[in-house]
Motif scaffolding. Structure first.
Motif, PDB file in Angstrom:
ATOM      1  N   THR A   1      -3.051  32.082 -39.937  1.00 23.14           N
ATOM      2  CA  THR A   1      -4.330  32.592 -39.515  1.00 23.14           C
ATOM      3  C   THR A   1      -5.330  31.312 -39.657  1.00 23.14           C
ATOM      4  O   THR A   1      -6.112  31.137 -38.571  1.00 23.14           O
ATOM      5  CB  THR A   1      -4.726  33.442 -40.935  1.00 23.14           C
ATOM      6  N   GLU A   2      -5.027  30.305 -40.545  1.00 22.20           N
ATOM      7  CA  GLU A   2      -5.698  29.227 -40.659  1.00 22.20           C
ATOM      8  C   GLU A   2      -5.689  28.402 -39.451  1.00 22.20           C
ATOM      9  O   GLU A   2      -6.556  27.932 -38.713  1.00 22.20           O
ATOM     10  CB  GLU A   2      -5.357  28.379 -41.957  1.00 22.20           C
ATOM     11  N   ALA A   3      -4.525  28.214 -38.976  1.00 25.98           N
ATOM     12  CA  ALA A   3      -4.111  27.255 -37.645  1.00 25.98           C
ATOM     13  C   ALA A   3      -4.965  27.926 -36.457  1.00 25.98           C
ATOM     14  O   ALA A   3      -5.689  27.275 -35.834  1.00 25.98           O
ATOM     15  CB  ALA A   3      -2.753  27.452 -37.275  1.00 25.98           C
ATOM     16  N   VAL A   4      -4.768  29.587 -36.379  1.00 23.71           N
ATOM     17  CA  VAL A   4      -5.530  29.773 -35.350  1.00 23.71           C
ATOM     18  C   VAL A   4      -7.034  29.761 -35.219  1.00 23.71           C
ATOM     19  O   VAL A   4      -7.958  29.574 -34.368  1.00 23.71           O
ATOM     20  CB  VAL A   4      -5.217  31.378 -34.924  1.00 23.71           C
ATOM     21  N   LEU A   5      -7.637  29.971 -36.414  1.00 23.06           N
ATOM     22  CA  LEU A   5      -8.955  30.029 -36.804  1.00 23.06           C
ATOM     23  C   LEU A   5      -9.646  28.637 -36.422  1.00 23.06           C
ATOM     24  O   LEU A   5     -10.475  28.525 -35.875  1.00 23.06           O
ATOM     25  CB  LEU A   5      -9.153  30.369 -38.173  1.00 23.06           C
ATOM     26  N   ILE A   6      -9.070  27.634 -36.787  1.00 21.80           N
ATOM     27  CA  ILE A   6      -9.344  26.217 -36.832  1.00 21.80           C
ATOM     28  C   ILE A   6      -9.239  25.523 -35.557  1.00 21.80           C
ATOM     29  O   ILE A   6      -9.994  24.955 -34.842  1.00 21.80           O
ATOM     30  CB  ILE A   6      -8.914  25.244 -37.946  1.00 21.80           C
ATOM     31  N   ALA A   7      -7.824  25.557 -34.989  1.00 22.97           N
ATOM     32  CA  ALA A   7      -7.362  24.706 -34.069  1.00 22.97           C
ATOM     33  C   ALA A   7      -7.727  25.009 -32.528  1.00 22.97           C
ATOM     34  O   ALA A   7      -7.816  26.312 -32.212  1.00 22.97           O
ATOM     35  CB  ALA A   7      -5.882  24.466 -34.096  1.00 22.97           C
ATOM     36  N   ASP A   8      -7.759  24.118 -31.673  1.00 21.52           N
ATOM     37  CA  ASP A   8      -7.739  24.469 -30.283  1.00 21.52           C
ATOM     38  C   ASP A   8      -6.351  24.715 -29.916  1.00 21.52           C
ATOM     39  O   ASP A   8      -6.336  25.063 -28.517  1.00 21.52           O
ATOM     40  CB  ASP A   8      -8.405  23.161 -29.319  1.00 21.52           C
ATOM     41  N   ARG A   9      -5.480  24.268 -30.751  1.00 22.17           N
ATOM     42  CA  ARG A   9      -3.898  24.275 -29.993  1.00 22.17           C
ATOM     43  C   ARG A   9      -3.110  24.207 -31.161  1.00 22.17           C
ATOM     44  O   ARG A   9      -3.541  23.512 -32.111  1.00 22.17           O
ATOM     45  CB  ARG A   9      -3.661  23.022 -29.232  1.00 22.17           C
ATOM     46  N   VAL A  10      -2.000  25.070 -31.004  1.00 26.15           N
ATOM     47  CA  VAL A  10      -1.017  25.303 -32.292  1.00 26.15           C
ATOM     48  C   VAL A  10       0.230  24.810 -31.878  1.00 26.15           C
ATOM     49  O   VAL A  10       0.820  25.276 -30.737  1.00 26.15           O
ATOM     50  CB  VAL A  10      -0.842  26.792 -32.842  1.00 26.15           C
ATOM     51  N   LEU A  11       0.876  23.956 -32.590  1.00 23.76           N
ATOM     52  CA  LEU A  11       2.265  23.312 -32.144  1.00 23.76           C
ATOM     53  C   LEU A  11       3.178  24.047 -33.345  1.00 23.76           C
ATOM     54  O   LEU A  11       2.947  23.636 -34.576  1.00 23.76           O
ATOM     55  CB  LEU A  11       2.518  21.728 -32.478  1.00 23.76           C
ATOM     56  N   VAL A  12       4.169  24.928 -33.060  1.00 22.65           N
ATOM     57  CA  VAL A  12       4.915  25.568 -34.057  1.00 22.65           C
ATOM     58  C   VAL A  12       6.318  24.621 -34.016  1.00 22.65           C
ATOM     59  O   VAL A  12       6.935  24.506 -33.134  1.00 22.65           O
ATOM     60  CB  VAL A  12       5.139  26.905 -33.696  1.00 22.65           C
ATOM     61  N   LEU A  13       6.319  24.198 -35.346  1.00 21.60           N
ATOM     62  CA  LEU A  13       7.653  23.300 -35.576  1.00 21.60           C
ATOM     63  C   LEU A  13       8.804  24.132 -36.158  1.00 21.60           C
ATOM     64  O   LEU A  13       8.473  25.190 -36.923  1.00 21.60           O
ATOM     65  CB  LEU A  13       7.436  22.333 -36.592  1.00 21.60           C
ATOM     66  N   SER A  14      10.036  23.746 -35.988  1.00 19.11           N
ATOM     67  CA  SER A  14      11.237  24.570 -36.580  1.00 19.11           C
ATOM     68  C   SER A  14      11.565  23.898 -37.919  1.00 19.11           C
ATOM     69  O   SER A  14      11.031  22.832 -38.162  1.00 19.11           O
ATOM     70  CB  SER A  14      12.441  24.034 -35.604  1.00 19.11           C
ATOM     71  N   PRO A  15      12.451  24.474 -38.644  1.00 16.72           N
ATOM     72  CA  PRO A  15      12.926  23.803 -39.761  1.00 16.72           C
ATOM     73  C   PRO A  15      13.496  22.447 -39.608  1.00 16.72           C
ATOM     74  O   PRO A  15      13.710  22.198 -38.313  1.00 16.72           O
ATOM     75  CB  PRO A  15      14.099  24.840 -40.504  1.00 16.72           C
ATOM     76  N   ARG A  16      13.641  21.832 -40.516  1.00 13.46           N
ATOM     77  CA  ARG A  16      14.042  20.332 -40.598  1.00 13.46           C
ATOM     78  C   ARG A  16      15.380  20.369 -39.609  1.00 13.46           C
ATOM     79  O   ARG A  16      16.525  20.998 -39.987  1.00 13.46           O
ATOM     80  CB  ARG A  16      14.622  19.836 -42.076  1.00 13.46           C
TER      81      ARG A  16
ATOM     82  N   ALA B   1      12.515  18.458 -37.469  1.00  9.45           N
ATOM     83  CA  ALA B   1      11.386  19.239 -36.854  1.00  9.45           C
ATOM     84  C   ALA B   1      11.400  18.862 -35.444  1.00  9.45           C
ATOM     85  O   ALA B   1      11.718  17.797 -35.037  1.00  9.45           O
ATOM     86  CB  ALA B   1       9.990  18.639 -37.382  1.00  9.45           C
ATOM     87  N   ARG B   2      11.324  20.091 -34.493  1.00  9.84           N
ATOM     88  CA  ARG B   2      11.264  20.123 -33.240  1.00  9.84           C
ATOM     89  C   ARG B   2      10.131  20.910 -32.833  1.00  9.84           C
ATOM     90  O   ARG B   2      10.034  22.059 -33.490  1.00  9.84           O
ATOM     91  CB  ARG B   2      12.648  20.485 -32.968  1.00  9.84           C
ATOM     92  N   VAL B   3       9.724  20.831 -31.757  1.00 11.27           N
ATOM     93  CA  VAL B   3       8.687  21.812 -31.198  1.00 11.27           C
ATOM     94  C   VAL B   3       9.168  22.924 -30.859  1.00 11.27           C
ATOM     95  O   VAL B   3       9.992  22.990 -29.824  1.00 11.27           O
ATOM     96  CB  VAL B   3       7.573  21.093 -30.052  1.00 11.27           C
ATOM     97  N   VAL B   4       8.926  24.311 -31.266  1.00  7.71           N
ATOM     98  CA  VAL B   4       9.359  25.402 -30.944  1.00  7.71           C
ATOM     99  C   VAL B   4       8.473  26.066 -29.767  1.00  7.71           C
ATOM    100  O   VAL B   4       8.685  26.682 -28.986  1.00  7.71           O
ATOM    101  CB  VAL B   4       9.539  26.574 -31.832  1.00  7.71           C
ATOM    102  N   ALA B   5       7.106  26.038 -29.942  1.00  9.39           N
ATOM    103  CA  ALA B   5       6.085  26.518 -29.138  1.00  9.39           C
ATOM    104  C   ALA B   5       4.860  25.650 -29.239  1.00  9.39           C
ATOM    105  O   ALA B   5       4.531  25.094 -30.191  1.00  9.39           O
ATOM    106  CB  ALA B   5       5.739  27.953 -29.733  1.00  9.39           C
ATOM    107  N   ASP B   6       4.302  25.546 -28.066  1.00 11.76           N
ATOM    108  CA  ASP B   6       2.962  24.792 -28.274  1.00 11.76           C
ATOM    109  C   ASP B   6       1.921  25.790 -27.517  1.00 11.76           C
ATOM    110  O   ASP B   6       1.857  26.066 -26.488  1.00 11.76           O
ATOM    111  CB  ASP B   6       3.301  23.555 -27.150  1.00 11.76           C
ATOM    112  N   ILE B   7       1.027  26.206 -28.255  1.00  9.17           N
ATOM    113  CA  ILE B   7       0.205  27.696 -27.951  1.00  9.17           C
ATOM    114  C   ILE B   7      -1.164  27.044 -27.974  1.00  9.17           C
ATOM    115  O   ILE B   7      -1.657  26.726 -28.945  1.00  9.17           O
ATOM    116  CB  ILE B   7       0.388  28.520 -29.207  1.00  9.17           C
ATOM    117  N   PRO B   8      -1.921  27.170 -26.936  1.00  4.42           N
ATOM    118  CA  PRO B   8      -3.216  26.743 -26.616  1.00  4.42           C
ATOM    119  C   PRO B   8      -4.103  28.153 -27.497  1.00  4.42           C
ATOM    120  O   PRO B   8      -3.637  29.185 -27.037  1.00  4.42           O
ATOM    121  CB  PRO B   8      -3.790  26.535 -25.420  1.00  4.42           C
ATOM    122  N   VAL B   9      -5.102  27.852 -27.984  1.00  5.81           N
ATOM    123  CA  VAL B   9      -5.992  28.766 -28.603  1.00  5.81           C
ATOM    124  C   VAL B   9      -6.993  28.983 -27.739  1.00  5.81           C
ATOM    125  O   VAL B   9      -7.951  27.898 -27.763  1.00  5.81           O
ATOM    126  CB  VAL B   9      -6.287  28.389 -30.116  1.00  5.81           C
ATOM    127  N   THR B  10      -7.199  29.887 -27.102  1.00  5.37           N
ATOM    128  CA  THR B  10      -8.398  30.279 -26.112  1.00  5.37           C
ATOM    129  C   THR B  10      -9.388  30.929 -26.588  1.00  5.37           C
ATOM    130  O   THR B  10     -10.343  31.814 -25.712  1.00  5.37           O
ATOM    131  CB  THR B  10      -7.670  30.898 -24.948  1.00  5.37           C
TER     132      THR B  10
END
Lengths: 269, 331, 527
Positions: free
Chosen positions: A202-217, A219-228
């Motif tokens: 919630t915090e990520a979507v509320l604050i950010a312009d873009r959310v990078l979702v990382l995998s467990p160790r 860390a690798r990028v699972v998704a790169d989601i722009p917040v529109t």
């Protein structure tokens, strides 16, 4: 990324971290290549221990990468730090117990060799909800209050680059909402490039312009989601369908990362 | 080197504006007196009363000398300041001087304050040691440093040292009074006096009366001083001579001067008076009556050399240099 | 520092009269001992001491002013030197081992050897007294301070680094404050040591002062004066100890968490590197030794150079005999120093543990502990030796007394360091105080205990040589005194070297034991 006037963007190229250990070492961050636009706010979301803090520390130049490099504008992190162009809020508030709240905030100015206009510290303390506590020592504050003091310390030097590691981790729910609403206005107004680590979707979507979702160790990028969503976020945005959809996408990516990354994590051990 | 040394001294003086620097400051006020230090062998007491009289009555000042009397102590050997030139003259003893010379120190004995050695064996009347032959079977308390002294006494008197039980003790009468030992090896002028003042009577066997002929409280100076600072040496020894003559003439005044000059020394007037009296027969002899204070003859030097040989020190009469005394007593 | 008081604090609330009762009990025991038959030549009771002080108050006040000023100047200079050394070590980590090794070596120099040289350097005046007082304190401040300068969470340094600032900003804004409680602890331990250093410094030929009066009183069998002097010295030391503690508590309202980490922890370095560093330290020490003597133009008659010692012990025709004499004396000394040292460590840790289990006793035990340490060894040495005999027991007891206090203070700190939450876990399982002690508090105490063990090793050597010199007349302490009186300065300096090397070797042994134990019990302490 070409250097622009104003706040710099961040460019990570093949950034990786491996801690030496028996059996080939412990890979914490898999090679990470991303650009972060100047003035944008990006959230790094991932499960505990996935390496997001390490990533943040490498971008700040506090941790030496095993491979790859970081450029902030056309400078290295060390050069940006040397002119106090960035500020980090650590997971642990790291307040010095012998200084008052005001003294701890002022420490950033001292370290950055800067002066602030009269009343700046008081305004910031009011912003993070610590009015009346300027003369208090950290030992007498709750965990959430300490974290807010640490945020005030980050903001006082008006950095071009703000790196926040779970800045609201210990802050109570009500204050957290307030901060999530107020703080982005402040750094947006200044055009600050902001990266923040959280595990709250919630915090990520509320604050950010873009959310990078990382995998467990590691860390690798699972998704790169722009917040529109609109900026600044309107009142009650959390209740909208658009917000819920975005949050759902982030959660799904997290779950996907956990399912895939679990094996990688095991393999790394 | 010299600069470094003055610098250190000054820093020491600055670190504490104690009264100890006062001697030098007083000297600076006087008119162009030559500074000279006399290194004493122990803490201030009537043991050095002649020097205090010379100081107090201005005998040295009359000779254009500004003398500093540097006290000794348990960790203040006399030889280093004399060798290094910090002190012009030191108060030593023939055996210590012989040892230092054997180690390469360029010393000469230029005067002898104690004609008879003050070493003694002190015991309690109920279990007395009156002659060396009483020693076998007894427990004697002494500093191990003084082993050669006891060995010499035994050799000189044909006593089997293996039949004496030696107990290493600190220099104090307490082990004797606590019954830990039967007798003590000490100076006749200090521990027996301390006991007497505490009301304890003791028996004192002076070793000098049993063949231990060793000059003590000898004045030593370096060869270099004898060559280059003769006038000061003569002046210093003349003051000593006059001071000790005054001492002998009036022991009460000598004790009074000692007490006046050292108000912080916690000196007991009775003990000082008793000590003053006891050291008279050690310091003044027929020889000094005839030739003057501090004198030594070929015969007394020869006796000391013989005792030194028993102690394991091989010295020649060259160690003694009488030229300063001759000048003092000629004028 | 305040850990001792911290232990005492709850007790104080529980039993308001306890400290007073402790002091009263101490006085009664003391008076009773003094009234034992035969004790009159050894010990004066509090009444006799008070009477003597009443009659000789002015004399004592003047002597106290002299010795107190010397001790204060030495205290200030020694602690300043400690702060400067510790800051250098933190500012230039590469130099740290060298600085620590040289600091240890200088601290090991026996005062029988340094005293006369200082007197020749300074001439008349308070120079040697101040210097010896400073030498007596700097190391016990340097070691905890070095620990304290490091005892800050890494995150604090990240804050500094994130603003692009370096080592000096770390020192200025973080380390100095983090070290403050350790400095207070060091200063408290330094107070009695400075006083003792000044008194022993007066043995080098001072005009006046309490050390001078002590020699005189001991020789004159003036038991009242002897104990009056010891009492005043102890009271001053206790007062300074308490004042520093109180000032510390006032100034350090919000002290940083106490993390007692051994400096460097001796870990990590490979044996080869360690040998190289030792060789470097040895080389620098030799160069300093030779250079200082040349720079001050010290006469080779009494200021022997490294080459003289080498000749005396190795190349001379009589070298074998010299070695036999020296090592024989050293063996005698170590036979007493080692058991005394171990007994002191055990006593210090045991008392700290006892006070942790029974905090109510702290109010009584603390004054006794401070007083024991504060009474100057120059007074107690002859007494303890007379009481316990000239055999091993007396000397061992004295060595133990000299080192138990710093160990005790450090162990109390360490025991108090067990994190509150960990103790809460034990509480939640209703574990008794003993289990809490064994599983939580003792492991938490180990780093502090070992730091104190390393720090007090030179103190053990100092104590045993002083006792040998002043009381028993055996061992290397007596050998040094005899050599000085017979002008056998080659032997004296050889003894200095051998004693210093033995101390450094002992230090290395303790550090090795420390590294092994801490690797198991306090891994986070090692870097």
């Amino acid at each position: 990324m070409p250097a622009e006037p104003g706040p710099p963007g961040i460019s990570c190229a093949g950034l990786a971290k491996r801690f030496p250990a028996a059996g080939g070492g412990l890979e914490v961050v898999a090679p990470f290549t991303r650009e972060f636009a100047a003035g944008a706010t990006t959230a790094l979301v991932g499960p505990s221990g996935c390496g997001k803090s390490t990533l943040l520390r490498m971008i700040a130049g506090l941790e030496t990468p095993s491979a790859g490099s970081v450029a902030i504008g056309d400078e290295t992190p060390a050069e940006v730090r040397a002119r106090a162009g960035l500020a980090v809020s650590f997971q642990d508030p790291s307040l010095l117990p012998w200084r008052t709240v005001r003294g701890n905030v002022a420490l950033a100015l001292t370290l950055a060799r800067r002066r602030a206009a009269a009343g700046t510290i008081d305004r910031l303390l009011a912003l993070v909800g610590l009015e009346g506590f300027a003369g208090t020592r950290p030992g007498a504050l709750s965990g959430g209050m300490r974290q807010r003091a640490a945020i005030a310390r980050c903001l006082v030097t008006e950095p071009e680059l703000l790196l926040l590691d779970e800045p609201f981790g210990a802050v109570d729910e009500l204050t957290r909402r307030q901060l999530a609403h107020d703080l982005p206005r402040l750094w947006e107004a200044r055009g600050t490039t902001t990266l923040f680590v959280t595990h709250s979707v919630t915090e990520a979507v509320l604050i950010a312009d873009r959310v990078l979702v990382l995998s467990p160790r590691p860390a690798r990028v699972v998704a790169d989601i722009p917040v529109t969503l609109d900026r600044p976020r309107p009142e009650g945005v959390e209740l909208t369908v658009a917000f819920a959809e975005l949050a759902e996408r982030v959660s799904a990516a997290l779950a996907r990362g956990a399912a895939e990354g679990g094996q990688t994590g095991l393999a790394a051990q | 080197m010299r600069n470094g040394r003055t610098h250190l001294t000054r820093r020491g003086a600055l670190a504490l504006t104690g009264g100890a620097a006062a001697a030098g400051m007083l000297g600076a006020g006087a008119r162009a007196a030559t500074p000279a230090t006399l290194q004493l062998s122990w803490l201030h007491s009537v043991q050095f009363a002649g020097s205090y009289i010379a100081q107090a009555r201005g005998y040295w000042a009359e000779d254009g000398l500004d003398v500093t009397l540097a006290p000794g102590g348990p960790n203040a050997p006399v030889e280093p300041p004399v060798v290094s030139g910090r002190a012009l003259v030191g108060v030593s003893a023939a055996d210590y001087t012989a040892a230092a010379v054997a180690q390469g120190a360029p010393f000469r004995i230029i005067g002898v304050a104690m004609q008879k050695n003050p070493f003694a064996v002190a015991s309690l009347p109920e279990n007395p040691v009156e002659r060396p032959q009483d020693l076998p079977g007894k427990r004697i308390g002494m500093a191990l440093a003084n082993m050669p002294v006891l060995e010499a006494l035994c050799t000189l008197n044909g006593v089997d040292i293996d039949r004496i039980e030696i107990v290493p003790t600190q220099y104090s009468a307490a082990p004797l009074l606590a019954g830990e030992v039967d007798c003590l090896l000490c100076w006749a002028t200090d521990l027996p006096v301390a006991m007497a003042v505490q009301g304890v009577e003791s028996v004192t066997m002076l070793m000098a009366d049993h063949g231990y002929a060793l000059q003590s409280q000898t004045y030593i100076a370096t060869d270099e001083s004898l060559r280059t600072r003769r006038a000061e040496l003569v002046g210093l020894m003349r003051g000593e001579t006059r001071g000790w003559a005054a001492y002998r003439a009036d022991l009460d005044a000598a004790v009074a001067t000692t007490l006046e000059m050292h108000p912080d020394a916690n000196l007991d007037p009775r003990a000082q008076r008793m000590q003053a009296e006891r050291q008279v027969p050690l310091m003044f002899s027929e020889l000094t009556e005839a030739r003057g204070f501090g004198w030594f003859s070929a015969a007394t030097v020869e006796e000391t050399i013989e005792t030194l040989a028993v102690l394991g020190h091989d010295v020649s009469p060259d160690l003694w240099d009488r030229s300063i005394l001759e000048e003092v007593h000629a004028g | 520092m305040s850990a001792a008081e911290a232990a005492a604090a709850p007790a104080r609330r529980a039993l308001p009269g306890a400290p007073l009762a402790g002091v009263a009990g101490l006085l009664v025991v003391w008076e009773a001992l003094a009234r034992l038959p035969g004790a009159e030549v050894l010990l004066a009771g509090p009444m006799a001491v008070a009477l003597w002080l009443g009659e000789n108050g002015a004399l004592m006040a003047r002597a106290l002013a002299v010795t107190g000023a010397e001790a204060a100047a030495g205290f200030a200079l020694g602690n300043l030197a400690a702060v400067a050394l510790a800051l250098c070590a933190v500012a230039w980590p590469r130099a740290e081992r060298l600085i620590a090794a040289l600091a240890l070596l200088v601290f090991c120099l026996p005062l029988v050897a340094t005293g006369p040289i200082l007197r020749v350097l300074y001439g008349p005046g308070p120079g040697p007294q101040v210097t010896l007082a400073a030498l007596a304190v700097y190391y016990t401040t340097f070691v905890p301070l070095l620990v304290g300068l490091r005892a800050a969470p890494a995150a604090w340094f990240d804050v500094v680094a994130s603003y692009g600032r370096g080592r000096w900003a770390e020192i200025l804004h973080v380390r100095l404050f983090a070290a403050a409680p350790y400095l207070v602890a060091g200063l408290q331990i330094a107070a009695p040591a400075a006083f003792l250093g000044a008194m022993v410094g007066e043995f080098t030929g001072a005009e006046r002062g309490m050390g001078v009066l002590t020699i005189r009183a001991l020789r004159a069998l003036d038991v009242e004066a002897t104990w009056a002097l010891a009492t005043v010295a102890a009271l001053v030391s206790i007062a300074v100890y308490a004042a520093i503690g109180a000032a510390g508590r006032r100034l350090l309202r919000e002290p940083p968490p106490v993390l007692l980490a051994p400096p460097g922890a001796g870990g990590g370095a490979r044996p080869g590197a360690a040998l190289g560093q030792a060789a470097l330290a040895g080389g620098v020490a030799l160069a300093l030794w030779w250079g200082a003597m040349e720079a001050f133009g010290l006469n080779a008659f009494f200021a022997k150079r490294p080459g003289d010692v080498w000749a005396f012990l190795v190349t001379d025709p009589g070298a074998a005999a010299h070695r036999a004499e020296l090592f024989g004396a050293l063996a005698d000394t170590l036979a007493l120093a080692v058991p005394g040292y171990l007994a002191g460590l055990a006593a210090g840790a045991a008392l700290a543990v006892a006070l942790t289990l029974a905090p109510g006793a702290a109010a009584v035990a603390m004054p006794v502990a401070v007083a024991l340490r504060a009474v100057p060894i120059v007074t107690t040495a002859p007494l303890v030796v007379l009481l316990m005999g000239r055999g091993a027991a007396g000397t061992i007891a004295l060595v133990a007394v000299m080192i138990f206090f710093p160990v005790f203070v450090a162990a109390l700190h360490g025991l108090a360091r067990a994190p509150g939450q960990v103790l809460d876990v034990f509480e939640s399982y209703a574990a008794g105080p003993l289990r809490r002690l064994v599983h939580a508090q003792l492991p938490a105490m180990l780093p502090a205990f070992f730091a104190a063990a390393r720090m007090s090793l030179p103190a053990a050597i100092l104590a045993v040589t002083v006792v040998e010199w002043l009381a028993t007349g055996r061992g290397v302490g007596a050998l040094m005194a005899i050599s000085a009186s017979l002008s056998d300065y080659a032997m004296l300096w050889s003894a200095v070297v051998v004693v210093a090397l033995a101390t450094v070797a002992g230090h290395a042994l303790v550090a090795a034991a420390e590294a092994r134990v801490l690797a198991r019990y306090a891994g986070e302490q090692r870097r």
